[in-house]
Motif scaffolding. Structure first.
Motif, PDB file in Angstrom:
ATOM      1  N   ILE A   1      18.575 -14.259  20.094  1.00  0.00           N
ATOM      2  CA  ILE A   1      17.390 -15.011  19.990  1.00  0.00           C
ATOM      3  C   ILE A   1      16.227 -14.317  19.556  1.00  0.00           C
ATOM      4  CG2 ILE A   1      16.454 -14.036  22.334  1.00  0.00           C
ATOM      5  CD1 ILE A   1      15.666 -17.118  23.003  1.00  0.00           C
ATOM      6  N   MET A   2      16.146 -12.857  19.313  1.00  0.00           N
ATOM      7  CA  MET A   2      15.115 -12.165  18.885  1.00  0.00           C
ATOM      8  C   MET A   2      14.718 -12.609  17.383  1.00  0.00           C
ATOM      9  SD  MET A   2      13.498 -10.036  20.471  1.00  0.00           S
ATOM     10  CE  MET A   2      14.376  -9.623  21.643  1.00  0.00           C
ATOM     11  N   PRO A   3      15.478 -12.941  16.507  1.00  0.00           N
ATOM     12  CA  PRO A   3      14.987 -13.454  15.318  1.00  0.00           C
ATOM     13  C   PRO A   3      13.813 -14.570  15.314  1.00  0.00           C
ATOM     14  CG  PRO A   3      17.224 -13.058  14.910  1.00  0.00           C
ATOM     15  CD  PRO A   3      17.043 -12.662  16.412  1.00  0.00           C
ATOM     16  N   ALA A   4      14.387 -15.652  16.188  1.00  0.00           N
ATOM     17  CA  ALA A   4      13.523 -16.460  16.623  1.00  0.00           C
ATOM     18  C   ALA A   4      12.245 -16.342  17.088  1.00  0.00           C
ATOM     19  CB  ALA A   4      14.272 -17.575  17.534  1.00  0.00           C
ATOM     20  N   PHE A   5      12.305 -15.421  18.144  1.00  0.00           N
ATOM     21  CA  PHE A   5      10.863 -14.886  18.633  1.00  0.00           C
ATOM     22  C   PHE A   5      10.116 -13.995  17.670  1.00  0.00           C
ATOM     23  CE2 PHE A   5      12.604 -14.878  23.157  1.00  0.00           C
ATOM     24  CZ  PHE A   5      12.511 -16.243  23.423  1.00  0.00           C
ATOM     25  N   GLU A   6      10.667 -13.240  16.711  1.00  0.00           N
ATOM     26  CA  GLU A   6       9.841 -12.732  15.478  1.00  0.00           C
ATOM     27  C   GLU A   6       9.424 -13.702  14.691  1.00  0.00           C
ATOM     28  OE1 GLU A   6      12.670 -10.114  13.895  1.00  0.00           O
ATOM     29  OE2 GLU A   6      12.666  -8.612  15.596  1.00  0.00           O
ATOM     30  N   GLU A   7      10.042 -14.918  14.518  1.00  0.00           N
ATOM     31  CA  GLU A   7       9.717 -16.054  13.819  1.00  0.00           C
ATOM     32  C   GLU A   7       8.218 -16.691  14.288  1.00  0.00           C
ATOM     33  OE1 GLU A   7      10.943 -20.674  13.294  1.00  0.00           O
ATOM     34  OE2 GLU A   7      12.589 -19.247  13.158  1.00  0.00           O
TER      35      GLU A   7
ATOM     36  N   GLU B   1      10.667  -8.384  30.585  1.00  0.00           N
ATOM     37  CA  GLU B   1      12.010  -8.084  31.327  1.00  0.00           C
ATOM     38  C   GLU B   1      13.284  -8.791  30.789  1.00  0.00           C
ATOM     39  OE1 GLU B   1      11.380  -7.428  36.077  1.00  0.00           O
ATOM     40  OE2 GLU B   1      11.307  -9.395  35.489  1.00  0.00           O
ATOM     41  N   PRO B   2      13.900  -8.497  29.649  1.00  0.00           N
ATOM     42  CA  PRO B   2      14.705  -9.073  29.268  1.00  0.00           C
ATOM     43  C   PRO B   2      16.238  -8.760  29.699  1.00  0.00           C
ATOM     44  CG  PRO B   2      14.343  -6.974  27.810  1.00  0.00           C
ATOM     45  CD  PRO B   2      13.135  -7.395  28.834  1.00  0.00           C
ATOM     46  N   PHE B   3      16.195  -7.680  30.382  1.00  0.00           N
ATOM     47  CA  PHE B   3      17.558  -7.167  31.046  1.00  0.00           C
ATOM     48  C   PHE B   3      17.343  -6.641  32.678  1.00  0.00           C
ATOM     49  CE2 PHE B   3      17.541  -5.360  26.385  1.00  0.00           C
ATOM     50  CZ  PHE B   3      18.304  -6.633  25.921  1.00  0.00           C
ATOM     51  N   HIS B   4      18.370  -6.396  33.243  1.00  0.00           N
ATOM     52  CA  HIS B   4      18.373  -6.048  34.604  1.00  0.00           C
ATOM     53  C   HIS B   4      17.206  -4.746  34.688  1.00  0.00           C
ATOM     54  CE1 HIS B   4      19.180  -3.845  38.213  1.00  0.00           C
ATOM     55  NE2 HIS B   4      19.986  -4.762  38.699  1.00  0.00           N
ATOM     56  N   ALA B   5      16.409  -4.638  35.522  1.00  0.00           N
ATOM     57  CA  ALA B   5      15.550  -3.694  35.586  1.00  0.00           C
ATOM     58  C   ALA B   5      15.850  -2.339  35.437  1.00  0.00           C
ATOM     59  CB  ALA B   5      14.562  -4.168  36.813  1.00  0.00           C
ATOM     60  N   ASP B   6      16.995  -2.265  35.983  1.00  0.00           N
ATOM     61  CA  ASP B   6      17.573  -0.635  35.878  1.00  0.00           C
ATOM     62  C   ASP B   6      18.355  -0.176  34.662  1.00  0.00           C
ATOM     63  OD1 ASP B   6      16.626  -0.274  38.540  1.00  0.00           O
ATOM     64  OD2 ASP B   6      18.623  -1.079  39.755  1.00  0.00           O
ATOM     65  N   ASP B   7      18.503  -1.148  33.775  1.00  0.00           N
ATOM     66  CA  ASP B   7      19.229  -1.053  32.539  1.00  0.00           C
ATOM     67  C   ASP B   7      18.360  -0.328  31.485  1.00  0.00           C
ATOM     68  OD1 ASP B   7      20.867  -0.648  30.612  1.00  0.00           O
ATOM     69  OD2 ASP B   7      21.857  -2.906  30.841  1.00  0.00           O
ATOM     70  N   LEU B   8      17.992   0.997  31.521  1.00  0.00           N
ATOM     71  CA  LEU B   8      17.255   1.410  30.765  1.00  0.00           C
ATOM     72  C   LEU B   8      17.471   1.576  29.222  1.00  0.00           C
ATOM     73  CD1 LEU B   8      15.367   4.897  31.323  1.00  0.00           C
ATOM     74  CD2 LEU B   8      16.712   4.662  28.843  1.00  0.00           C
ATOM     75  N   GLN B   9      19.054   1.666  29.114  1.00  0.00           N
ATOM     76  CA  GLN B   9      19.674   2.055  27.637  1.00  0.00           C
ATOM     77  C   GLN B   9      19.526   0.558  27.122  1.00  0.00           C
ATOM     78  OE1 GLN B   9      20.674   4.606  26.056  1.00  0.00           O
ATOM     79  NE2 GLN B   9      19.753   5.775  27.674  1.00  0.00           N
ATOM     80  N   ALA B  10      19.803  -0.590  27.763  1.00  0.00           N
ATOM     81  CA  ALA B  10      19.573  -1.824  26.813  1.00  0.00           C
ATOM     82  C   ALA B  10      18.259  -2.232  26.748  1.00  0.00           C
ATOM     83  CB  ALA B  10      20.079  -2.970  27.947  1.00  0.00           C
ATOM     84  N   HIS B  11      17.040  -1.764  27.486  1.00  0.00           N
ATOM     85  CA  HIS B  11      15.743  -1.924  26.868  1.00  0.00           C
ATOM     86  C   HIS B  11      15.545  -1.128  25.760  1.00  0.00           C
ATOM     87  CE1 HIS B  11      15.162  -3.553  30.975  1.00  0.00           C
ATOM     88  NE2 HIS B  11      14.027  -3.885  30.580  1.00  0.00           N
ATOM     89  N   ALA B  12      16.063   0.384  25.835  1.00  0.00           N
ATOM     90  CA  ALA B  12      15.620   1.081  24.632  1.00  0.00           C
ATOM     91  C   ALA B  12      16.381   0.781  23.372  1.00  0.00           C
ATOM     92  CB  ALA B  12      16.319   2.354  25.160  1.00  0.00           C
ATOM     93  N   ARG B  13      17.436   0.139  23.447  1.00  0.00           N
ATOM     94  CA  ARG B  13      18.175  -0.298  22.268  1.00  0.00           C
ATOM     95  C   ARG B  13      17.704  -1.582  21.512  1.00  0.00           C
ATOM     96  NH1 ARG B  13      24.603  -0.745  23.729  1.00  0.00           N
ATOM     97  NH2 ARG B  13      24.467  -1.437  21.298  1.00  0.00           N
ATOM     98  N   LEU B  14      17.132  -2.524  22.600  1.00  0.00           N
ATOM     99  CA  LEU B  14      16.431  -3.654  21.937  1.00  0.00           C
ATOM    100  C   LEU B  14      15.027  -3.143  21.209  1.00  0.00           C
ATOM    101  CD1 LEU B  14      16.230  -6.842  21.847  1.00  0.00           C
ATOM    102  CD2 LEU B  14      14.993  -6.818  23.906  1.00  0.00           C
ATOM    103  N   GLN B  15      14.571  -2.410  22.061  1.00  0.00           N
ATOM    104  CA  GLN B  15      13.186  -2.021  21.504  1.00  0.00           C
ATOM    105  C   GLN B  15      13.419  -1.168  20.028  1.00  0.00           C
ATOM    106  OE1 GLN B  15       9.376  -2.109  22.922  1.00  0.00           O
ATOM    107  NE2 GLN B  15      10.073  -2.255  20.738  1.00  0.00           N
TER     108      GLN B  15
ATOM    109  N   SER C   1      23.693  -8.846  23.953  1.00  0.00           N
ATOM    110  CA  SER C   1      24.257  -9.862  23.124  1.00  0.00           C
ATOM    111  C   SER C   1      23.337 -11.101  22.809  1.00  0.00           C
ATOM    112  CB  SER C   1      25.426 -10.255  23.364  1.00  0.00           C
ATOM    113  OG  SER C   1      26.098 -11.161  22.279  1.00  0.00           O
ATOM    114  N   THR C   2      22.831 -11.559  23.997  1.00  0.00           N
ATOM    115  CA  THR C   2      21.826 -12.644  23.882  1.00  0.00           C
ATOM    116  C   THR C   2      20.558 -12.297  23.262  1.00  0.00           C
ATOM    117  OG1 THR C   2      23.278 -13.582  25.968  1.00  0.00           O
ATOM    118  CG2 THR C   2      20.840 -14.389  25.495  1.00  0.00           C
ATOM    119  N   ALA C   3      19.832 -11.184  23.653  1.00  0.00           N
ATOM    120  CA  ALA C   3      18.670 -10.666  23.233  1.00  0.00           C
ATOM    121  C   ALA C   3      18.870 -11.009  21.931  1.00  0.00           C
ATOM    122  CB  ALA C   3      18.252  -9.515  24.096  1.00  0.00           C
ATOM    123  N   ASN C   4      19.860  -9.933  21.334  1.00  0.00           N
ATOM    124  CA  ASN C   4      20.004  -9.895  19.878  1.00  0.00           C
ATOM    125  C   ASN C   4      20.025 -11.110  18.964  1.00  0.00           C
ATOM    126  OD1 ASN C   4      19.708  -7.094  19.678  1.00  0.00           O
ATOM    127  ND2 ASN C   4      22.041  -6.795  20.004  1.00  0.00           N
TER     128      ASN C   4
END
Length: 400
Positions: free
Chosen positions: A236-242, A250-264, A231-234
């Protein structure tokens, strides 16, 4: 089943005993294994979203061979160097002494499948394996009479570097901007900032301030050190795209593959990770899930040079960027980047904290790191640094 072997002599059924192995060149036989650690003071206190540091700890293993050579393996950690030293001196040394230092892959497999494997396939156990593997590659390059990058087939071209030593989370907004503009004035064209404050809006504000100060031609990255949820990553991402952030690390816990995939999948920015990923298999899973586009394999976290090369080849074959995390403060990585076939230009992280600890120091001019020229992996410790910074009571020596 009860293990009848004495304490400290753990031997796996999948790991051949040293007496059963071919020794090869008598001069390459390992005669001693020594561990110790340095606490290298930082020039100023720094902090990211997970830690505040005043020094960087460098665990060291020195492997001596019958011909008088010394191979040096290193790591880089925040605390507890005695854990790495104990794994090497109490368990790995028995599988190393009186065996050939030239059998690098065989040694890797032998150590990996010791009973310590079941104590942890990541973290301390695997990082200790990395130290030993780095030392053996250092010996191999010395014996070949060339720097490690040349032994691995790399080109002599300078490697582009990015600077991480100016964007710390403990800096005020003004100091953050001042630090980064100073780096730009000194010739750096790629810089990184730390994010991960409790209020994501502060990170967005700081990123915008930095971009305004450094202009559009400088490449800017950020590192959240695993502090966000999806939720936090989603948010802030518009500001980072800006601000055209080059990657979000390393946006998330290193073992959370699904969160990384969904953000990417949800952003045009590249997601980066690897500092806390410890194996080829885990990296392969992240790559297969399209969870990261920047692979940051760290030679001190994965199983040394041997496993790093496998990860790098895997990433390159899929067209991904490789930008190793510099737990070694780039001493080894300056040899490794640019040694696998890839259309993506090599890139290395620059953090100068431990330069005075080494005999051969990194050379960077105008953001380009020059290839080392001395035989070996550039890991040999300066004796004066050991005299100043060695941590009492950590380490030990085992001999044949």
């Amino acid at each position: 089943m009860t293990d009848q072997t004495p304490f400290g002599t753990a031997r796996g059924l999948l790991s051949a005993h040293g007496a059963d192995l071919l020794r090869g060149d008598d001069g390459a036989v390992i005669t001693s294994v020594e561990t110790y650690a340095l606490a290298v003071p930082l020039k100023r206190p720094i902090a990211d979203a997970t830690a505040a540091l005043a020094h960087w700890t460098v665990p060291v293993v020195e492997i001596r061979t019958a011909d008088g050579r010394v191979g040096t393996g290193i790591s880089g950690i925040h605390c507890a160097p005695e854990l790495l030293s104990d794994v090497i001196t109490s368990y790995y040394a028995d599988a190393l002494l009186d065996t050939s230092s030239e059998d690098i892959l065989g040694t890797w497999k032998r150590l990996y499948w010791l009973p310590t494997h079941w104590m942890g396939r990541a973290g301390v156990i695997h990082m200790a394996l990395a130290m030993v593997d780095i030392a053996l590659w250092d010996l191999a390059a010395q014996r070949a009479g060339m720097p490690l990058w040349r032994l691995l087939g790399g080109t002599p071209d300078s490697v582009e570097a990015y600077n991480t030593d100016g964007g710390w989370l403990n800096l005020t907004d003004a100091d953050l901007v001042r630090d980064l503009t100073s780096l730009i004035d000194r010739g750096w064209s790629r810089v990184k900032i730390k994010v991960g404050r409790p209020d994501w809006r502060e990170d967005a504000r700081r990123a915008r301030a930095v971009r305004r100060a450094i202009g559009d031609d400088v490449t800017l990255m950020c590192d959240a050190n695993q502090r966000w949820d999806l939720s936090t990553a989603n948010k802030i991402m518009p500001a980072f795209e800006e601000v055209a952030m080059d990657w979000v690390e390393e946006p998330f816990h290193a073992d959370d593959l699904q969160a990384h995939a969904r953000l990417q999948a949800s952003t045009r920015l590249d997601v980066a990770a690897g500092e806390s990923i410890y194996s080829y298999h885990q990296f392969a899973s992240f790559v297969a899930a399209d969870a990261i586009r920047v692979v940051q394999a760290d030679v001190t976290r994965v199983g040394g040079v041997t496993e790093w090369l496998q990860i790098a080849s895997h990433a390159a074959s899929r067209g991904l960027r490789l930008a190793p995390h510099a737990g070694d403060m780039m001493q080894v990585h300056q040899h490794l980047v640019g040694t696998v076939l890839s259309e993506v230009p090599p890139l290395v992280e620059f953090i100068p904290w431990t330069q005075e600890a080494f005999v051969e120091r990194s050379v960077v001019r105008e953001g380009l790191m020059e290839r080392p020229q001395s035989p070996g992996a550039s890991t040999a410790i300066d004796p004066s640094a050991r005299a100043r910074w060695q941590i009492p009571g950590v380490g030990g020596t085992r001999t044949v």
